[in-house]
Design an enzyme around this catalytic site. Structure first.
Site, PDB file in Angstrom:
ATOM      1  N   GLY A 159      25.420  38.639  20.508  1.00 19.67           N
ATOM      2  CA  GLY A 159      26.025  37.363  20.855  1.00 19.67           C
ATOM      3  C   GLY A 159      25.062  36.484  21.620  1.00 19.67           C
TER       4      GLY A 159
ATOM      5  N   ARG B  81      40.221  44.089  30.890  1.00 20.08           N
ATOM      6  CA  ARG B  81      39.457  43.067  30.173  1.00 20.08           C
ATOM      7  C   ARG B  81      40.312  41.815  30.054  1.00 20.08           C
ATOM      8  NH1 ARG B  81      38.903  46.218  24.759  1.00 20.08           N
ATOM      9  NH2 ARG B  81      41.051  46.650  25.425  1.00 20.08           N
TER      10      ARG B  81
ATOM     11  N   CYS C 119      32.874  39.382  35.761  1.00 19.24           N
ATOM     12  CA  CYS C 119      32.524  40.732  36.217  1.00 19.24           C
ATOM     13  C   CYS C 119      31.067  41.107  35.989  1.00 19.24           C
ATOM     14  CB  CYS C 119      33.430  41.760  35.531  1.00 19.24           C
ATOM     15  SG  CYS C 119      35.172  41.632  35.991  1.00 19.24           S
TER      16      CYS C 119
ATOM     17  N   GLU D  72      39.865  48.621  39.085  1.00 22.60           N
ATOM     18  CA  GLU D  72      40.511  48.189  37.838  1.00 22.60           C
ATOM     19  C   GLU D  72      39.487  48.168  36.710  1.00 22.60           C
ATOM     20  OE1 GLU D  72      39.704  45.198  36.332  1.00 22.60           O
ATOM     21  OE2 GLU D  72      38.459  44.337  37.915  1.00 22.60           O
TER      22      GLU D  72
ATOM     23  N   LYS E 227      34.527  34.270  26.576  1.00 21.90           N
ATOM     24  CA  LYS E 227      34.914  34.994  25.369  1.00 21.90           C
ATOM     25  C   LYS E 227      36.255  34.452  24.921  1.00 21.90           C
ATOM     26  CE  LYS E 227      37.474  38.931  27.256  1.00 21.90           C
ATOM     27  NZ  LYS E 227      37.640  40.399  27.202  1.00 21.90           N
TER      28      LYS E 227
ATOM     29  N   GLY F  11      28.676  37.427  29.874  1.00 21.52           N
ATOM     30  CA  GLY F  11      29.045  36.614  31.031  1.00 21.52           C
ATOM     31  C   GLY F  11      30.409  37.005  31.552  1.00 21.52           C
TER      32      GLY F  11
ATOM     33  N   ASP G 271      50.021  35.266  47.557  1.00 21.79           N
ATOM     34  CA  ASP G 271      48.846  34.435  47.319  1.00 21.79           C
ATOM     35  C   ASP G 271      48.814  33.352  48.393  1.00 21.79           C
ATOM     36  OD1 ASP G 271      46.835  34.230  44.804  1.00 21.79           O
ATOM     37  OD2 ASP G 271      47.088  32.260  45.725  1.00 21.79           O
TER      38      ASP G 271
END
Length: 455
Positions: A256, A155, A263, A152, A324, A260, A36
């Site tokens: 809902g 979630r 992704c 990928e 979420k 959002g 990173d």
């Protein structure tokens, strides 16, 4: 192979996808170095401190470090110079035109050109426009290096589980290099799941098509929920009945406040721009995007009506700010989009989220962050539940009622128990639940039987 066994893998990027990929591959027996550009993040990971909120990730990092199979370095070149496989997990944010911004990806690829070992495989796991794998191959200009797309399907909030128990693994080779794709497939050899080997363009399209379909499905069910409110139908029973159909299933059928996250918003716009770039129209996808924006406005309409028609000066308590539950990610959160609309009409917003400990510049600017849900409710004329954190169901709603200046609770996730709120003296409103039924449902029996719904 190295002395520990397993393939030598470099993972470039230690975000949600990169860190999960690195930790999981190490747990599968590979030797992984994760890179990173953030020195503080690298230092924290070297100490065994997880830098993202994700169930199971801390254990993977600690175990990987202890086994010697996982390490962290600063900079992509340091990680890639001795790797058999280099996996790119880099940000591809929405650019000014709506298309994916590949600046970071292309910069890293160019910087790796002269350090990659002969025979190395470069894997793109980032979500990118169709044709990017071939673009990466051109930038590398290394005929002795294979380029593969391996999107990928993780979630947030269940990324580790999703990686280790995938529905499928998709691997697409740039050109006709099946050997590179097969080597990447070997990384997942311990996982019992279907593996689809294809070309890179198809693999890249699979990721976009899947995410855009899910977004369209969510927009569809939100519109059905709106109709249910007009027609005195109940969205819980409607989606339950739909879900029994094997052609439809139950996933992504919960209404809902809008979809959002990191992704779906950017991927839907990116695919729309991709279609436009080749002269194709995609009205269904455009409608899904427009419907999502409209959903934010419909939620605000409910709040405005609940407080008497004027939001100016109205104090509103917001429960949940992340896009979420199960993640601390505020990116493109529908909760914050709705907060912006409320604030634009003059509402005073007090918010609480278990993962947001203070103001986040550029995200929560319109919301005063409070330490508890009870503090957020103090003096509010209405409470909005915007993120489905389990702890909100366990709140003392009688205590909340005693702190409120009004009675209205707008549950945009159908997460709360309406009966509990009614007993606390509160006025409950969900999504797609007619007022005459108060959203109270008879539990579905575990094996068949008749289900009766009051009302």
């Amino acid at each position: 192979m190295d002395e520990l066994g397993g393939t030598r893998v470099a993972v470039i990027g230690a975000g949600y996808v990169g860190l999960t990929t690195a930790g999981c591959l190490a747990s599968l027996g590979h030797r992984v170095v994760c890179a990173d550009v953030d020195q503080e993040k690298v230092n924290a990971l070297r100490r065994g401190e997880a830098t993202i909120r994700e169930p199971g990730i801390c254990e993977l990092v600690v175990d990987g470090l202890a086994s010697g199979r996982l390490g962290f370095v600063l900079g992509a070149r340091a990680a890639a110079s001795e790797a058999d496989i280099v996996i790119l997990c880099l940000p591809t944010p929405m650019g000014a035109t709506g298309a994916a911004d590949l600046t970071t990806l292309e910069s890293v690829v160019t910087g790796l050109r002269d350090v990659l070992l002969p025979g190395c495989v470069v894997v793109n796991k980032s979500t990118v426009p169709v044709g990017t794998a071939c673009r990466v191959a051109d930038l590398l200009d290394r005929p002795d290096v294979s380029v593969v797309s391996n999107p990928e399907f993780l979630r947030e909030g269940s990324a580790v589980h999703d990686f280790l128990h995938p529905d499928r693994i998709v691997i697409g080779s740039a050109g006709h290099d099946l050997l590179g794709a097969e080597r990447v497939a070997g990384l997942y050899g311990k996982l019992d799941t279907p593996v689809l080997l294809t070309d890179s363009a198809s693999a890249e399209m699979i990721k976009y098509a899947a995410n855009c379909y899910l977004a369209t499905r969510l927009s569809f069910v939100n519109t059905v929920a709106e109709l249910c409110e007009y027609l005195e139908a109940n969205i819980d029973d409607v989606t339950r009945g739909m879900g029994y159909d094997a052609r439809i299933g139950t996933s992504f059928l919960r209404p809902g406040p809008g979809w959002g996250g990191s992704c779906l918003p950017k991927d839907t716009v990116a695919l729309l721009r991709c279609a436009e770039s080749v002269g194709s129209d995609f009205p269904l996808l455009r409608a899904a995007i427009d419907t999502n924006a409209r959903q934010h406005g419909l939620v605000v309409d409910k709040v405005r009506k609940a407080v008497g028609g004027d939001l100016a000066g109205a104090r509103i308590a917001l429960l949940g700010l992340t896009f979420k539950a199960g993640t601390d990610d505020l990116r493109d959160s529908p909760a914050l989009a709705i907060a912006e609309l409320l604030a634009a009409e003059g509402a005073e917003l007090l918010g609480y989220d278990p993962t947001v400990n203070g103001p986040v510049a550029g995200a929560t600017d319109r919301v005063r962050i409070m330490g508890t849900a009870y503090h957020a409710a103090s003096g509010a004329v209405a409470v909005m539940l915007l993120t489905e954190w389990p702890e909100f169901r366990a709140l003392d709603w009688a205590r909340i009622a005693g702190r409120l200046g009004g009675r209205a609770v707008i549950d945009t996730r159908n997460h709360l128990d309406p009966l509990t709120l009614h007993r606390a003296g509160l006025s409950y409103q969900g999504v797609g639940r007619p007022a005459s039924q108060h959203g109270i449902q008879t539990p579905l029996p575990r094996t068949g039987g008749m289900v009766r719904t009051p009302g």
